[in-house]
Design an enzyme around this catalytic site. Structure first.
Site, PDB file in Angstrom:
ATOM      1  N   TYR A 103      57.178  50.179  38.495  1.00 34.95           N
ATOM      2  CA  TYR A 103      58.007  49.280  39.850  1.00 34.95           C
ATOM      3  C   TYR A 103      58.969  48.103  39.289  1.00 34.95           C
ATOM      4  O   TYR A 103      58.794  47.046  38.227  1.00 34.95           O
ATOM      5  CB  TYR A 103      57.307  48.484  40.930  1.00 34.95           C
ATOM      6  CG  TYR A 103      56.352  48.859  41.946  1.00 34.95           C
ATOM      7  CD1 TYR A 103      57.365  50.371  42.562  1.00 34.95           C
ATOM      8  CD2 TYR A 103      54.835  49.555  42.095  1.00 34.95           C
ATOM      9  CE1 TYR A 103      56.623  50.620  43.277  1.00 34.95           C
ATOM     10  CE2 TYR A 103      54.525  50.622  42.707  1.00 34.95           C
ATOM     11  CZ  TYR A 103      55.099  51.102  43.384  1.00 34.95           C
ATOM     12  OH  TYR A 103      54.809  52.131  44.273  1.00 34.95           O
ATOM     13  N   LYS A 159      25.715  34.013  43.572  1.00 36.56           N
ATOM     14  CA  LYS A 159      26.499  33.834  44.879  1.00 36.56           C
ATOM     15  C   LYS A 159      27.088  34.931  44.746  1.00 36.56           C
ATOM     16  O   LYS A 159      27.812  35.292  43.113  1.00 36.56           O
ATOM     17  CB  LYS A 159      26.332  32.928  45.542  1.00 36.56           C
ATOM     18  CG  LYS A 159      27.284  31.935  44.197  1.00 36.56           C
ATOM     19  CD  LYS A 159      27.763  30.751  44.743  1.00 36.56           C
ATOM     20  CE  LYS A 159      28.948  29.933  44.021  1.00 36.56           C
ATOM     21  NZ  LYS A 159      29.464  28.828  44.582  1.00 36.56           N
TER      22      LYS A 159
END
Length: 428
Positions: A280, A61
């Site tokens: 940042y 999956k």
């Protein structure tokens, strides 16, 4: 053997060597994700051997945990895997295109008016609710379909599945024959914890109810459950993450081979002075004159922001020129900075590739830095990478990410399905 799903962007000139072809094909990508299909096969065979005489299926999956469902299914089927598990009908559709013969179970269950989708690709729903069972019965009686289905019984997960009382109530119907149930299954809550008493409680509950499903094969063990021993293995085991190199026994050494290698390109080398900040927020400050490598990967590519470092906390590491180098500052959407000050001069240059996963950096190590589990690391790997599938120690690039292929192919969506206001009663 090699696999490549799209060769349109790979130069085909006979004047170029295979290495030059590959280099040219990869030149436009910031990162390269390599999936070792031979390692997946080796992991499956180890799990199969551990579980003998039980059948070893494969859970593929979520695009085979981010590794490519079609490629993984094809490789495992050739190795002898005869049963696959996916989450949705659409996942089953892709897998069926790659492997025509094996049984495919859809874990997401059955909804009324979706029966034709199952018959079109010959796959089997995993039924975990009495309404689902009633709707499936109606469809099978109306159409004569005999493709089979699994019954999921909840033994403690409290997520999907019939309760033990509900499962007990359908035993007479199952034992009457001609029921079309090809598997009875449940799911372990804490299989990775060897001494968790929940394991024994679930085992006892499942053994008791499964024994009443006369002649129906039973499955309980997931990846970690395989290593709980023979009592947990029943007729079939359903490994998933272990196939892709995630450690199924975190209380011990990993018995699985690594599968995924992730490399990204250096886009710039730069120097910062002592006391200057990087990234940042300015959360990381150079404590010495520092050389940085800026890498073309970020959280948009599945390299989590949690791997960042700051002035008080060391983040993840990257292999540059064979040596571990730490992340400097915050991971941003498309870029990360790596401190390469301790490398020899010219060991790293613009355009060189560095290793984010592989060369000793495991999926589980990266998951630790990301604050998550290996499952999420693999399924989060972005679609901006070039993908390479290794088979027999030979590799060719998948030169175009799957998202670009999907846009180009424009495959039609299945027809919309109208859901009923209420479910039909359970047939007697």
């Amino acid at each position: 053997m090699t696999t490549a799903s799209d060769r349109k962007m790979i130069p085909q000139s006979g004047l170029l060597s295979a290495e030059a072809n590959q280099a040219a094909a990869l030149a436009t990508f910031g990162g390269v994700l390599t999936v070792d299909l031979d390692a997946i096969i080796a992991n499956w065979r180890k799990l199969e051997k551990t579980a003998v005489p039980a059948e070893c299926s494969a859970v593929i999956k979520a695009d085979a945990y981010g590794c490519g469902a079609e490629q993984v299914a094809g490789a495992l089927n050739k190795a002898g895997c005869k049963t696959f598990f996916v989450a949705t009908i659409e996942e089953a559709r892709k897998v069926r295109a790659a492997v025509p013969e094996p049984a495919i179970y859809v874990l997401g269950g059955y909804f009324q008016n979706t029966g034709e989708h199952y018959t079109q690709i010959n796959c089997r729903p995993v039924i975990g609710d009495l309404n689902e069972l009633a709707e499936w019965d109606v469809f099978c009686r109306r159409t004569g379909w005999t493709g089979g289905a699994a019954i999921h019984i909840d033994t403690g997960m409290n997520r999907l599945g019939l309760t033990l009382a509900e499962a007990q109530a359908i035993i007479p119907r199952i034992n009457a024959g001609d029921h079309g149930i090809t598997l009875v299954m449940s799911h372990l809550v804490s299989a990775e914890q060897l001494n968790n008493p929940v394991n024994a409680k679930q085992l006892a509950a499942f053994r008791g109810i499964a024994s009443e499903f006369s002649g129906v094969p039973a499955a309980l063990a997931n990846s970690s459950g395989v290593f709980l021993g023979a009592p947990f293995q029943f007729d079939m085991v359903r490994p998933g993450a272990a196939l892709y190199g995630v450690n199924p026994t975190p209380e011990a050494d990993n018995p699985m081979q690594p599968v995924v290698d992730l490399k990204a390109r250096i886009v710039q080398i730069r120097n910062v002075e002592r006391g200057e900040s990087v990234g940042y927020g300015g959360t990381w400050t150079a404590r010495r004159p520092t050389k940085l490598a800026i890498i073309a990967v970020g959280y948009a590519d599945g390299y989590f922001r949690a791997a960042s470092s700051n002035d008080g906390t060391r983040g993840a590491e990257v292999i540059v020129a064979g040596k571990r180098c730490p992340v400097a500052g915050r991971v941003s959407m498309d870029l990360i900075a790596i401190d390469i000050t301790d490398l020899p001069p010219n060991a790293a240059r613009r355009g060189h590739m560095v290793t984010l996963l592989g060369e000793g950096i495991t999926v589980d190590e990266l998951a630790h830095h990301f604050g998550t589990i290996g499952y999420e690391v693999l399924t989060s790997l972005g679609r901006r990478y070039a993908r390479i599938y290794k088979d027999g120690n030979v590799a060719e690039p998948l030169a175009r990410p799957a998202s670009a292929q999907a846009v180009e192919q424009q495959t039609p969506a299945p027809p919309s399905i109208e859901q009923p206001a209420s479910a039909p009663p359970l047939p007697g």
